[in-house]
Design a protein around this motif. Sequence first.
Motif: not given
Length: 321
Positions: A144, A152, A154, A159, A196, A198, A203, A205
């Motif tokens: 993401y 980012y 996962g 992370i 992900f 926003e 952010l 998760l």
Amino acid sequence: MFKKPLTISNFKRGMTLSQFSGFPQFRGIDPHKIDGVASIERKPVAFTGVTLDGLVNWTTITNAGVVYFLTSSGKIYKTTDYSTMSQVTGNTTTNGIGNGFIFWKGCIWVMRNQLLDYYDIANSTWHSAFQTLTTANADFNPLYVGQDDCLYIGHGQFISKLAETSVGSFSPSAETGLTFSEKVLTLSQDYKVRSFAELGDKLMLGTVYGTSPVNTKISDIFPWDRDTTHSFTLPIRLADEGINSMITSNNLLYISSGFKGNVYVSNGVSVSLLYTVPLDTREKTGSPSALYIQVYPDAFVFFGDELLLGVSQGSSNVSKT
């Protein structure tokens, strides 16, 4: 051609599973394009050029409008004209199941079980194993790009973060100018990051819990302000079987959760059920655990003001939108 329009009384009742009210099924009809009018649906057109070797797990679009696809076998395809498709060859497909995929900094980034690769579009070259993660995760490893222009990753309960050392410093051909931080945030054991989004400066998760989320009523979304000196704030909790996918629009977070086709909406504090996909699993045969609706992390998107959800029903590979 009909000379008179077909008028339907009480059309506002819409679709329903009831045989006594509403309309149980539409075929070839678009009831959304014009308010109060059932228009003819756009005809789907098949891609030509190649046959995909698996389900499409992820799609991403470049700043030039080229769309790339990552399949469950780890192979990559692209289209420039939205009618023909070709394979992007040269990437390593071992130890990968189409885990994660995104466009960032002029490159296509591909996550495998434990390895991060990227494709330099300008030079048509692959850079395999650019980063190796400590822990392997043979599952979805979502990628993401945040509003802070960082990538980012996962992978399981962790992370990771990839950022430019300074603005414009990344050189794809030289593999320089990026700083990688493997564990900027660690969730509790047994959680896996699946998606992900926003919401404001947070952010979000989206996670699943345990090795068999279809049997676990835990759906937690962890808000994180990206400050690595402390952890996430209290999670948003749903009584469902894991978070499938999330998308934000107009400062609201839309959430696909569980295996019953549930879609929720949240303002970051409260959550309410928005919609349940009206797919009938009653005629499916097999064990109860096989009777479900599955949504992948990348199968959730806005098209204009319409929220589209791609689903597969039961244990087959048949997909619907």
